[in-house]
Write an enzyme that holds these catalytic residues in place. Structure first.
Site, PDB file in Angstrom:
ATOM      1  N   HIS A   1      39.196 -22.074  34.207  1.00 46.20           N
ATOM      2  CA  HIS A   1      38.842 -20.693  34.552  1.00 46.20           C
ATOM      3  C   HIS A   1      38.298 -19.957  33.329  1.00 46.20           C
ATOM      4  CE1 HIS A   1      41.409 -21.488  38.071  1.00 46.20           C
ATOM      5  NE2 HIS A   1      40.729 -20.522  38.657  1.00 46.20           N
TER       6      HIS A   1
ATOM      7  N   LYS B   1      41.459 -15.083  32.190  1.00 45.25           N
ATOM      8  CA  LYS B   1      42.574 -15.370  33.110  1.00 45.25           C
ATOM      9  C   LYS B   1      43.902 -15.423  32.345  1.00 45.25           C
ATOM     10  CE  LYS B   1      43.998 -18.288  36.960  1.00 45.25           C
ATOM     11  NZ  LYS B   1      44.352 -17.125  37.783  1.00 45.25           N
TER      12      LYS B   1
HETATM   13  N1  LIG Z   1      43.661 -15.497  45.741  1.00 45.72           N
HETATM   14  C1  LIG Z   1      42.422 -15.624  45.305  1.00 45.72           C
HETATM   15  O1  LIG Z   1      41.517 -16.132  45.979  1.00 45.72           O
HETATM   16  C2  LIG Z   1      42.100 -15.093  43.945  1.00 45.72           C
HETATM   17  C3  LIG Z   1      43.100 -14.555  43.179  1.00 45.72           C
HETATM   18  N2  LIG Z   1      42.810 -13.996  41.974  1.00 45.72           N
HETATM   19  C4  LIG Z   1      43.926 -13.354  41.299  1.00 45.72           C
HETATM   20  O2  LIG Z   1      43.803 -11.941  41.453  1.00 45.72           O
HETATM   21  C5  LIG Z   1      44.407 -11.286  40.340  1.00 45.72           C
HETATM   22  C6  LIG Z   1      43.419 -10.303  39.738  1.00 45.72           C
HETATM   23  O3  LIG Z   1      42.354 -11.026  39.174  1.00 45.72           O
HETATM   24  P1  LIG Z   1      41.159 -10.277  38.452  1.00 45.72           P
HETATM   25  O4  LIG Z   1      40.557  -9.265  39.374  1.00 45.72           O
HETATM   26  O5  LIG Z   1      40.288 -11.334  37.886  1.00 45.72           O
HETATM   27  O6  LIG Z   1      41.953  -9.545  37.266  1.00 45.72           O
HETATM   28  P2  LIG Z   1      41.621  -8.162  36.551  1.00 45.72           P
HETATM   29  O7  LIG Z   1      42.484  -8.096  35.347  1.00 45.72           O
HETATM   30  O8  LIG Z   1      40.149  -8.002  36.404  1.00 45.72           O
HETATM   31  O9  LIG Z   1      42.089  -7.076  37.614  1.00 45.72           O
HETATM   32  C7  LIG Z   1      43.419  -6.735  37.861  1.00 45.72           C
HETATM   33  C8  LIG Z   1      43.440  -5.275  38.152  1.00 45.72           C
HETATM   34  O10 LIG Z   1      44.748  -4.881  38.551  1.00 45.72           O
HETATM   35  C9  LIG Z   1      45.088  -3.737  37.822  1.00 45.72           C
HETATM   36  N3  LIG Z   1      46.512  -3.539  37.716  1.00 45.72           N
HETATM   37  C10 LIG Z   1      47.367  -4.013  36.791  1.00 45.72           C
HETATM   38  N4  LIG Z   1      48.594  -3.534  37.019  1.00 45.72           N
HETATM   39  C11 LIG Z   1      48.485  -2.743  38.122  1.00 45.72           C
HETATM   40  C12 LIG Z   1      49.394  -1.938  38.834  1.00 45.72           C
HETATM   41  N5  LIG Z   1      50.662  -1.803  38.423  1.00 45.72           N
HETATM   42  N6  LIG Z   1      48.972  -1.270  39.937  1.00 45.72           N
HETATM   43  C13 LIG Z   1      47.690  -1.377  40.325  1.00 45.72           C
HETATM   44  N7  LIG Z   1      46.770  -2.077  39.662  1.00 45.72           N
HETATM   45  C14 LIG Z   1      47.175  -2.764  38.572  1.00 45.72           C
HETATM   46  C15 LIG Z   1      44.420  -3.936  36.480  1.00 45.72           C
HETATM   47  O11 LIG Z   1      44.339  -2.727  35.750  1.00 45.72           O
HETATM   48  P3  LIG Z   1      44.330  -2.775  34.143  1.00 45.72           P
HETATM   49  O12 LIG Z   1      43.082  -3.487  33.767  1.00 45.72           O
HETATM   50  O13 LIG Z   1      44.355  -1.318  33.791  1.00 45.72           O
HETATM   51  O14 LIG Z   1      45.584  -3.511  33.751  1.00 45.72           O
HETATM   52  C16 LIG Z   1      43.058  -4.438  36.928  1.00 45.72           C
HETATM   53  O15 LIG Z   1      42.205  -3.397  37.313  1.00 45.72           O
HETATM   54  C17 LIG Z   1      44.850 -12.398  39.375  1.00 45.72           C
HETATM   55  O16 LIG Z   1      46.212 -12.673  39.602  1.00 45.72           O
HETATM   56  C18 LIG Z   1      43.983 -13.574  39.802  1.00 45.72           C
HETATM   57  O17 LIG Z   1      44.515 -14.823  39.467  1.00 45.72           O
HETATM   58  C19 LIG Z   1      41.548 -13.968  41.485  1.00 45.72           C
HETATM   59  C20 LIG Z   1      40.516 -14.527  42.194  1.00 45.72           C
HETATM   60  C21 LIG Z   1      40.697 -15.133  43.483  1.00 45.72           C
HETATM   61  O1  LIG Z   2      41.902 -15.600  38.128  1.00 51.68           O
HETATM   62  C1  LIG Z   2      40.922 -16.071  38.762  1.00 51.68           C
HETATM   63  O2  LIG Z   2      39.759 -15.795  38.481  1.00 51.68           O
HETATM   64  C2  LIG Z   2      41.204 -16.953  39.897  1.00 51.68           C
HETATM   65  N1  LIG Z   2      42.431 -17.061  40.291  1.00 51.68           N
HETATM   66  C3  LIG Z   2      42.901 -17.797  41.408  1.00 51.68           C
HETATM   67  C4  LIG Z   2      43.915 -18.825  40.992  1.00 51.68           C
HETATM   68  O3  LIG Z   2      44.748 -18.528  40.120  1.00 51.68           O
HETATM   69  O4  LIG Z   2      43.897 -19.930  41.535  1.00 51.68           O
HETATM   70  C5  LIG Z   2      41.804 -18.307  42.306  1.00 51.68           C
HETATM   71  C6  LIG Z   2      40.523 -18.632  41.637  1.00 51.68           C
HETATM   72  O5  LIG Z   2      40.560 -19.936  41.139  1.00 51.68           O
HETATM   73  C7  LIG Z   2      40.090 -17.612  40.603  1.00 51.68           C
END
Ligand SMILES: NC(=O)C1=CN([C@@H]2O[C@H](COP(=O)(O)OP(=O)(O)OC[C@H]3O[C@@H](n4cnc5c(N)ncnc54)[C@H](OP(=O)(O)O)[C@@H]3O)[C@@H](O)[C@H]2O)C=CC1
Ligand SMILES: O=C(O)C1=N[C@H](C(=O)O)C[C@H](O)C1
Length: 242
Positions: free
Chosen positions: A131, A135
Site C-alpha cells: 500500500h 497507510k
Molecule cells: N474497506 C475498504 O474498502 C477500504 C478501507 N480503507 C480504510 O479506511 C480508513 C481511512 O483511510 P484513508 O481515507 O486512506 O485515511 P485518511 O487518513 O486519509 O482519512 C481518515 C480520515 O478520518 C479522520 N478521522 C480521524 N479520527 C477521526 C474521528 N475521531 N472522527 C472523525 N474522523 C476522524 C481523519 O482526520 P485527520 O486527518 O484530522 O486525523 C481523516 O480525515 C483506513 O482505516 C483504511 O485502511 C481504505 C480504503 C478502502
Molecule cells: O488504507 C488503504 O488505502 C486501504 N485499506 C484497506 C485495507 O486495509 O485492506 C483496503 C485497501 O487495500 C486500501
C-alpha cells in the site's frame, strides 16, 4: 433519495466517496471529522459510512445506534475490542463491516478459501500486501480477511495459525502456519497476493486495485444496500450475492 453521511469525510476515502454519491442517485447527508459531534450526521443520514480511524469507531457506532441508522464500517486496523463493539451495535442496527469493498477481493476470498480447503497443509500459505506510504495499519484489513478465508478453508481460526513480522533468527517455518508480509511505498492503492507454496510448485492468487474510486463505488453500493436492512452484521459478500 437515500442520504449518506460520512465519518472521515475529509480523508482520502471520504473525499472519494463524496465524489461517487451523486452519480449513484443518492444525496450527501454531511460529513464528520475528529472534534465534530458524530450524532449530528447520524440523525441526518439514512445510512452512514465510516472510513476514519479505529480509535474513532466506538463514538461513531454509539451515535449510529442511538439514531437507529445503519452503518458501513470500512475502517481497518480493528482489534477484538472494535469487533465486539460492532457485534453489540448489530443487535440494534444493520452494520456491514469489511476490509475491502471491491467485487474482486470478495471473489478472491471465496477462491482462497476453496484453494486452502483443497490443498493440504504441506502447501505453505503466505499473504503479501503493498500500500501507499500513508497507510497506518498492517497487515491491511484485506490481508487479514484473506487470512481468515484461508483459516476457514482449513477448518481453523486465523489466531491459531498467524505469524506476523518475521525478523532475525526465527527458525524454520512451522507447518500449517500463515505468514503476513506488508510493504509500504509511494502511491500504491492496494495490492494483495495469497501464495500457496509446495515442493516444486507455487499457486498465487492476486488482486490489484488501480484506483481508489473502486473502493468508493463499492462503499456507496454497500450503503445503498444496507439502508433499509434489519439489524444484524453483514459482509460485502451479502451485498454482492456471492
Ligand atoms: N474497506 C475498504 O474498502 C477500504 C478501507 N480503507 C480504510 O479506511 C480508513 C481511512 O483511510 P484513508 O481515507 O486512506 O485515511 P485518511 O487518513 O486519509 O482519512 C481518515 C480520515 O478520518 C479522520 N478521522 C480521524 N479520527 C477521526 C474521528 N475521531 N472522527 C472523525 N474522523 C476522524 C481523519 O482526520 P485527520 O486527518 O484530522 O486525523 C481523516 O480525515 C483506513 O482505516 C483504511 O485502511 C481504505 C480504503 C478502502
Ligand atoms: O488504507 C488503504 O488505502 C486501504 N485499506 C484497506 C485495507 O486495509 O485492506 C483496503 C485497501 O487495500 C486500501
Amino acid at each position: 433519495m437515500t442520504a449518506i453521511g460520512i465519518y472521515g469525510s475529509a480523508g482520502r476515502m471520504g473525499r472519494a466517496i463524496t465524489d461517487q454519491i451523486e452519480q449513484a442517485g443518492a444525496t450527501f447527508a454531511g460529513g464528520c471529522e475528529a472534534g465534530d459531534d458524530p450524532s449530528l450526521i447520524a440523525r441526518a443520514a439514512d445510512v452512514l459510512v465510516d472510513f476514519s480511524a479505529p480509535a474513532a469507531l466506538e463514538a461513531h457506532l454509539v451515535a449510529a445506534r442511538d439514531a437507529g441508522t445503519p452503518i458501513v464500517v470500512g475502517t481497518t486496523g480493528l482489534g477484538a475490542t472494535q469487533h465486539a463493539m460492532i457485534d453489540a451495535a448489530a443487535a440494534d442496527i444493520a452494520v456491514l463491516q469489511t476490509g475491502n469493498t471491491s467485487l474482486g477481493v470478495s471473489l478472491l476470498g471465496i477462491l482462497v478459501r476453496e484453494a486452502a480447503a483443497r490443498l493440504g497443509t504441506d502447501w505453505d500459505v503466505e499473504i503479501t500486501e503493498m500500500h501507499h506510504r500513508h497507510k497506518v495499519d498492517a497487515p491491511s484489513g484485506t490481508a487479514i480477511q484473506l487470512g481468515e478465508a484461508v483459516a476457514r478453508g482449513r477448518g481453523t481460526t486465523l489466531a491459531e495459525i498467524r505469524v506476523d513480522g518475521r525478523a532475525g533468527l526465527v527458525g524454520a517455518r512451522t507447518e500449517g502456519t500463515l505468514g503476513f508480509g506488508s510493504l509500504r511505498g509511494g502511491s500504491v492503492i492496494g495490492d494483495h497476493s495469497v501464495i500457496f507454496a509446495s515442493e516444486g510448485e507455487r499457486l498465487e492468487l492476486s488482486h490489484r486495485a488501480d484506483d481508489r474510486s473502486l473502493f468508493a463505488k463499492g462503499a456507496v453500493r454497500a450503503a445503498l444496500w444496507l439502508a433499509n436492512r434489519a439489524p444484524g452484521r453483514y459482509r460485502m459478500d451479502d451485498v454482492l450475492g456471492l
